[in-house]
Design a protein around this motif. Sequence first.
Motif, short mmCIF file in Angstrom:
data_model
loop_
_atom_site.label_atom_id
_atom_site.label_comp_id
_atom_site.label_asym_id
_atom_site.label_seq_id
_atom_site.Cartn_x
_atom_site.Cartn_y
_atom_site.Cartn_z
N ARG A 108 -58.28 -16.50 -35.28
CA ARG A 108 -59.55 -15.75 -35.23
C ARG A 108 -59.93 -15.61 -33.76
NH1 ARG A 108 -59.61 -18.44 -39.97
NH2 ARG A 108 -60.29 -17.25 -41.78
N PRO A 109 -59.65 -14.44 -33.18
CA PRO A 109 -59.87 -14.28 -31.73
C PRO A 109 -61.30 -14.53 -31.31
CG PRO A 109 -58.73 -12.39 -32.66
CD PRO A 109 -59.19 -13.20 -33.81
N GLY A 152 -57.91 -27.42 -24.86
CA GLY A 152 -57.99 -26.03 -25.25
C GLY A 152 -56.76 -25.28 -24.80
N THR A 174 -55.19 -20.90 -24.20
CA THR A 174 -55.50 -19.57 -23.71
C THR A 174 -55.20 -18.56 -24.80
OG1 THR A 174 -54.75 -20.34 -21.57
CG2 THR A 174 -55.12 -17.99 -21.77
N LEU A 175 -56.11 -17.62 -24.97
CA LEU A 175 -55.91 -16.57 -25.97
C LEU A 175 -55.84 -15.23 -25.26
CD1 LEU A 175 -56.01 -15.71 -29.05
CD2 LEU A 175 -58.46 -15.52 -28.73
N MET A 176 -54.75 -14.50 -25.45
CA MET A 176 -54.67 -13.18 -24.82
C MET A 176 -53.76 -12.27 -25.63
SD MET A 176 -52.84 -14.33 -21.30
CE MET A 176 -51.88 -15.82 -21.16
N PHE A 177 -53.89 -10.99 -25.38
CA PHE A 177 -52.99 -10.05 -26.03
C PHE A 177 -51.60 -10.20 -25.44
CE2 PHE A 177 -56.84 -7.79 -27.38
CZ PHE A 177 -56.51 -7.60 -28.71
N GLY A 178 -50.62 -10.13 -26.31
CA GLY A 178 -49.25 -10.34 -25.85
C GLY A 178 -48.67 -9.13 -25.13
N ARG A 205 -44.02 -20.29 -32.00
CA ARG A 205 -44.12 -20.24 -33.46
C ARG A 205 -45.08 -19.12 -33.88
NH1 ARG A 205 -47.25 -24.99 -32.45
NH2 ARG A 205 -49.30 -24.95 -33.47
N ILE A 265 -47.75 -18.34 -30.96
CA ILE A 265 -48.23 -19.46 -30.14
C ILE A 265 -47.08 -19.99 -29.32
CG2 ILE A 265 -49.15 -21.82 -30.20
CD1 ILE A 265 -50.69 -20.85 -32.73
N GLU A 320 -48.10 -17.61 -35.93
CA GLU A 320 -49.36 -18.10 -36.51
C GLU A 320 -50.12 -16.91 -37.08
OE1 GLU A 320 -51.68 -20.21 -38.10
OE2 GLU A 320 -50.75 -21.57 -36.65
N ALA A 322 -52.04 -19.24 -18.16
CA ALA A 322 -51.68 -20.16 -19.24
C ALA A 322 -52.20 -21.56 -18.97
CB ALA A 322 -50.18 -20.20 -19.38
N SER A 323 -52.55 -22.24 -20.05
CA SER A 323 -52.91 -23.66 -19.95
C SER A 323 -52.76 -24.26 -21.34
CB SER A 323 -54.34 -23.83 -19.48
OG SER A 323 -55.23 -23.26 -20.40
N GLY A 324 -52.17 -25.44 -21.42
CA GLY A 324 -52.01 -26.12 -22.71
C GLY A 324 -51.11 -25.36 -23.66
N PHE A 325 -51.72 -24.47 -24.41
CA PHE A 325 -50.94 -23.58 -25.27
C PHE A 325 -51.49 -22.17 -25.10
CE2 PHE A 325 -54.53 -25.16 -27.66
CZ PHE A 325 -55.06 -24.02 -28.25
N VAL A 326 -50.66 -21.18 -25.39
CA VAL A 326 -51.12 -19.79 -25.27
C VAL A 326 -50.94 -19.09 -26.61
CG1 VAL A 326 -50.83 -17.58 -24.08
CG2 VAL A 326 -50.49 -19.70 -22.83
N ILE A 327 -51.99 -18.43 -27.03
CA ILE A 327 -51.89 -17.61 -28.24
C ILE A 327 -51.75 -16.16 -27.78
CG2 ILE A 327 -53.01 -16.89 -30.38
CD1 ILE A 327 -54.70 -19.50 -30.22
N TYR A 328 -50.61 -15.58 -28.05
CA TYR A 328 -50.40 -14.16 -27.74
C TYR A 328 -50.72 -13.36 -29.00
CZ TYR A 328 -47.98 -15.79 -23.53
OH TYR A 328 -47.66 -16.38 -22.33
N LEU A 329 -51.83 -12.66 -28.96
CA LEU A 329 -52.21 -11.85 -30.12
C LEU A 329 -51.34 -10.60 -30.18
CD1 LEU A 329 -56.11 -11.81 -29.98
CD2 LEU A 329 -54.72 -12.72 -31.84
N ASP A 347 -46.32 -22.98 -26.99
CA ASP A 347 -46.91 -24.31 -26.73
C ASP A 347 -46.10 -25.05 -25.67
OD1 ASP A 347 -48.50 -26.49 -27.04
OD2 ASP A 347 -48.24 -26.64 -29.20
#
Lengths: 418, 117
Positions: free
Chosen positions: B99-100, A110, A112-116, B93, B112, B95, B41-48, B114
């Motif tokens: 879907r949060p 998995g 991490t999802l967060m606001f940038g 990259r 993302i 993305e 952070a871990s693995g990959f991070v999605i910055y919304l 990574d």
Amino acid sequence: MTPQEIANILDEHEKWLSRAHSGSRANLARANLAGFTLEKVNLKSAKMSGANLQKTILAGSNLSHTDLFCAVLDGADLRDADLQNADLRGASIRNVAFKGANLVGADFRGGTLMFGTDDDEGQRDGPTSNQQGADLSYSAMPNASLAGAQLAGANLSGVNLRKADLKGANLSGCVLVEADLSGADLQDANLSGALLDNTILKHANLSGANLDGCDLSGADVTGANMVRNEDSLPFEVREVLNMHYVWIREDGRLGDRAILKNADLSFIDLAAVNLSGADLHGANISGANLSNVLLVMSDLSNTNLKGTNLSGATLEGINLAHADLTDADLSHAVIAPVDLKDQKGQLTGRKWPANLSGTKLVNANLKDADLRNANLAGADLSGADLSGADLTRANLTDAIFKTEQLADAKTDEKVGDS
Amino acid sequence: MIDEEQKAEQLTKLSNEIEKLIDRVADDVREQRGAEEERRASGFVIYLLRNTENAPFQTLLLKKVGIATNDIAQTPGFTALKDYCERLSLQARVEDAIRPSREFINPCLGIIVDGWP
């Protein structure tokens, strides 16, 4: 996306894979392929990140090295599919049929999802979700090849992983509640911190597996091979054992006698090791492989030896008072008296019998065991296999057993039900 | 009809927003080196990315003004972030299908990053 468009992309991809000068790598990122039948297609190394593959039939397809990052695979049919080294990080994989699929080296970790950015008040949000691994709950993965797969933190609740190959897989922190891992090969797998509530591990191979922080009390481990090697023991315990080996080798001149009172040695593999004279009072040695071990004149009173393999062990003069040996294998073990020697190593003529008073030997295998002169007063031998055992001059006062259990045993005289 | 002016204005906003992520990634890399409990952070991070109402930026709104992920990937902000990440052995990259949570029906935009340990 029309079926014709998909067919064209697949054709071009096949050409690209065959290294012809024409063709192009399939880019199906974020494509909506929900419900399509894509049986036995070759999508090796394709880009399918974020694709919607809900209920898509991909049985027998080649998806090795495919980028399925954050794809939605809920309810998809991936039976016999090749997903070797596929990137499945962040993918939604609920209720997927993976029967016979090859998932060797697949990455399910998995992220991490967060606001940038900070909000208007300058506050920074913490990670909002998806810190755990993939959600594979209730998927069917019997016979699947998952050797070396990265499944750390994945939700594997209710997953059917019967006879799956999980050798060396990373299952640390996984939720395996009600998962069925009967007959699965988990050799050298990392299960540290995994949740194993109502998990079925019947006849699974857990040899060398890391089970640190796992509570196995709610799991069914009937017939599972759970031995771990000495390296998995804490440093202090290994040191004590090392010093004991020196003590034995040097005849007491160097090293130290092992004192491991109440130590956790469960599922340890110490086959054929010489632990004679060790103090293991109250230790947990359940499920261990102690076959052919030497435990002459050792203190194992009050130990937990449930399901331990002590076949062929030399247990002369041992103290097993009040130990729990339920389901233990003591076949061909020598639990006879030891000939005491003086300080010069000369025989004194005195014999020291084994102490099995109050010992729980329920359903233990004592076939062909040598129990001469053993003190079995108050021992519980219910269901124990005593065929071929030598109970000559053994003390069976208040021991629990049935007369027929002694039918094939060697005794001084016939003893009645107790 | 795509309003080129509106598209350029929107891309500039996004570029600036993405450029701010350089500081954010720097913070997260620093935290990654620290104590385990501080690590985000871990693995990959999605910055919304946020819209003007502080909510996740819906991809649909971008498509309305004719912005594709490639356009965003070519902005100075993203280029700067990508270069910065590469120096840290990370890969960035764009993305546009995030879907949060299940509450979000429409996909959202994010970056993302990574390659986190």
